[in-house]
Design a protein around this motif. Structure first.
Motif, PDB file in Angstrom:
ATOM      1  N   ASN A  73      28.407   8.203  30.509  1.00 58.13           N
ATOM      2  CA  ASN A  73      29.399   9.273  30.665  1.00 58.13           C
ATOM      3  C   ASN A  73      30.725   8.893  30.022  1.00 58.13           C
ATOM      4  OD1 ASN A  73      27.718  11.036  32.051  1.00 58.13           O
ATOM      5  ND2 ASN A  73      28.292  10.252  34.063  1.00 58.13           N
ATOM      6  N   PHE A  84      35.299  18.313  32.778  1.00 55.86           N
ATOM      7  CA  PHE A  84      35.332  18.299  34.240  1.00 55.86           C
ATOM      8  C   PHE A  84      35.172  19.711  34.788  1.00 55.86           C
ATOM      9  CE2 PHE A  84      38.154  14.602  33.163  1.00 55.86           C
ATOM     10  CZ  PHE A  84      37.262  13.626  33.581  1.00 55.86           C
ATOM     11  N   ASP A  85      34.468  19.812  35.918  1.00 59.74           N
ATOM     12  CA  ASP A  85      34.273  21.096  36.582  1.00 59.74           C
ATOM     13  C   ASP A  85      34.055  20.828  38.067  1.00 59.74           C
ATOM     14  OD1 ASP A  85      33.911  23.836  36.990  1.00 59.74           O
ATOM     15  OD2 ASP A  85      32.797  24.051  35.119  1.00 59.74           O
ATOM     16  N   SER A  86      33.895  21.903  38.839  1.00 60.47           N
ATOM     17  CA  SER A  86      33.665  21.772  40.283  1.00 60.47           C
ATOM     18  C   SER A  86      32.584  22.754  40.724  1.00 60.47           C
ATOM     19  CB  SER A  86      34.970  22.025  41.056  1.00 60.47           C
ATOM     20  OG  SER A  86      35.977  21.129  40.666  1.00 60.47           O
ATOM     21  N   ARG A  87      31.520  22.829  39.932  1.00 59.71           N
ATOM     22  CA  ARG A  87      30.465  23.795  40.223  1.00 59.71           C
ATOM     23  C   ARG A  87      29.469  23.288  41.254  1.00 59.71           C
ATOM     24  NH1 ARG A  87      28.511  23.765  34.200  1.00 59.71           N
ATOM     25  NH2 ARG A  87      28.735  21.575  34.826  1.00 59.71           N
ATOM     26  N   ASP A  90      27.116  17.298  41.389  1.00 62.24           N
ATOM     27  CA  ASP A  90      26.966  16.474  40.187  1.00 62.24           C
ATOM     28  C   ASP A  90      28.254  16.418  39.377  1.00 62.24           C
ATOM     29  OD1 ASP A  90      24.350  15.709  40.674  1.00 62.24           O
ATOM     30  OD2 ASP A  90      23.518  17.484  39.705  1.00 62.24           O
ATOM     31  N   ASP A  91      29.035  17.487  39.424  1.00 65.24           N
ATOM     32  CA  ASP A  91      30.314  17.475  38.717  1.00 65.24           C
ATOM     33  C   ASP A  91      31.247  16.418  39.289  1.00 65.24           C
ATOM     34  OD1 ASP A  91      29.700  19.452  36.875  1.00 65.24           O
ATOM     35  OD2 ASP A  91      30.412  21.073  38.161  1.00 65.24           O
ATOM     36  N   TYR A  94      30.033  12.976  38.090  1.00 65.67           N
ATOM     37  CA  TYR A  94      30.432  12.795  36.690  1.00 65.67           C
ATOM     38  C   TYR A  94      31.891  12.350  36.626  1.00 65.67           C
ATOM     39  CZ  TYR A  94      32.005  14.112  31.992  1.00 65.67           C
ATOM     40  OH  TYR A  94      32.578  14.106  30.745  1.00 65.67           O
ATOM     41  N   HIS A 117      42.289  16.692  37.361  1.00 68.07           N
ATOM     42  CA  HIS A 117      41.243  17.589  37.835  1.00 68.07           C
ATOM     43  C   HIS A 117      41.033  17.438  39.346  1.00 68.07           C
ATOM     44  CE1 HIS A 117      37.744  20.208  37.513  1.00 68.07           C
ATOM     45  NE2 HIS A 117      37.135  19.377  38.348  1.00 68.07           N
TER      46      HIS A 117
END
Length: 329
Positions: A73, A84-87, A90-91, A94, A117
């Protein structure tokens, strides 16, 4: 010389690369460009300057004491940028990879992006906190996990591991909504999700002490709001209903005193009470409703401003300067 048979090639693997990184545990190899890595990290630059005993296809081989998913990563983020995300959970894992290794290897821009983030969920502003709660109320359940899909204990332990203080007050506030015996038992569904990048699921003794302070103060502040801000309230100057407003506030305090629970999320709770009173035109005059709304917001702002001090941390402003600086590490 060829790579040993027990070493697995993985991505990224560039045929024109001139350095091979191999993880020590679960040996996994990545063929990369020495200049790209050294450009972003003085630690890498110094590592690559050391003589290495192994050479494969003309490439220097460097052993890395990182888990493969974290290293993969990180190097992908160095080449392609971090996403970066917050779905889902796993986000978070990461992000944990990137934050962990960008801290270890002093890669300031990736560390800064990861922390920034994190603060979008675990905010250092009251407005950001309110946005997070509003999102949590509306968000879908993903794989039986509710938003933000990660347990605050995992976030706290990642923050401790990577020396990030700015999210700790917010995380500890949400952690205080859980019972201590449940945290010690560690059987919450979010704590049971298995992943190589998962932070520790155990709460440390120093954090148990800080949790206890936050838990106790949250309860004390809740009782103060019910008893003083609501129960001891008198009619506001310019009140058009007189004793009606006073009796209505006393009734409100009595009702709240019977309904609040140990897991009441104070900041959201005060906001909801303020909204409820504003909508009760028949019970409270406009002057009292407006004054109560202002007092509720002042109460919330004071509580929020004091959260870092409860945990022996500097002010929010000082934390922002320290942790959101590009050079912080």
């Amino acid at each position: 010389m060829r790579l040993p048979k027990d070493v697995q090639r993985s991505q990224p693997w560039f045929e024109d690369g001139n350095i091979i990184l191999v993880t020590h545990d679960t040996p996994t190899a990545y063929r990369l460009h020495r200049g790209v890595l050294a450009r972003h990290s003085e630690i890498f630059q110094d590592m690559f300057a050391l003589p290495q005993p192994d050479n494969v296809d003309g490439c220097q081989v460097v052993t890395m004491h990182d888990i493969p998913v974290d290293l993969s990563n990180l190097v992908k983020a160095l080449y392609d940028g971090a996403l970066f995300d917050s779905r889902n959970i796993d986000d978070f894992f990461y992000l944990a990879s990137i934050l962990r290794l960008s801290t270890k290897y002093f890669i300031a821009h990736l560390r800064h992006q990861a922390i920034l983030h994190l603060t979008r969920t675990w905010s250092y502003t009251l407005d950001g906190h309110d946005e997070m709660v509003a999102t949590a109320i509306k968000a879908d359940v993903i794989n039986h996990l509710t938003y933000p899909y990660v347990h605050p204990l995992h976030v706290l332990n990642l923050a401790r591991e990577t020396h990030v203080d700015i999210i700790v007050p917010s995380v500890m506030y949400f952690l205080s909504l859980y019972r201590l015996e449940d945290l010690i038992r560690g059987d919450h569904a979010k704590l049971q999700v298995d992943h190589p990048s998962r932070p520790s699921s155990e709460i440390s003794l120093p954090d148990i002490k800080l949790y206890s302070v936050m838990f106790q103060r949250r309860i004390e502040y809740t009782m103060d709001f019910v008893r003083r801000v609501c129960g001891e309230r008198k009619s506001t100057f310019g009140c058009s209903k007189g004793e009606t407003c006073s009796r209505s506030f006393a009734s409100l305090a009595s009702r709240l005193g019977r309904s609040w629970m140990m897991r009441t999320a104070l900041l959201h709770y005060v906001g909801q009470v303020s909204k409820d009173v504003w909508e009760r035109e028949n019970e409270f005059c406009i002057a009292c409703r407006r004054a109560f709304q202002e007092d509720c917001e002042t109460f919330r702002e004071e509580i929020w401003a004091g959260l870092p001090a409860l945990l022996n941390l500097p002010s929010w402003e000082e934390l922002a300067v320290s942790d959101l600086s590009r050079t912080s590490s």
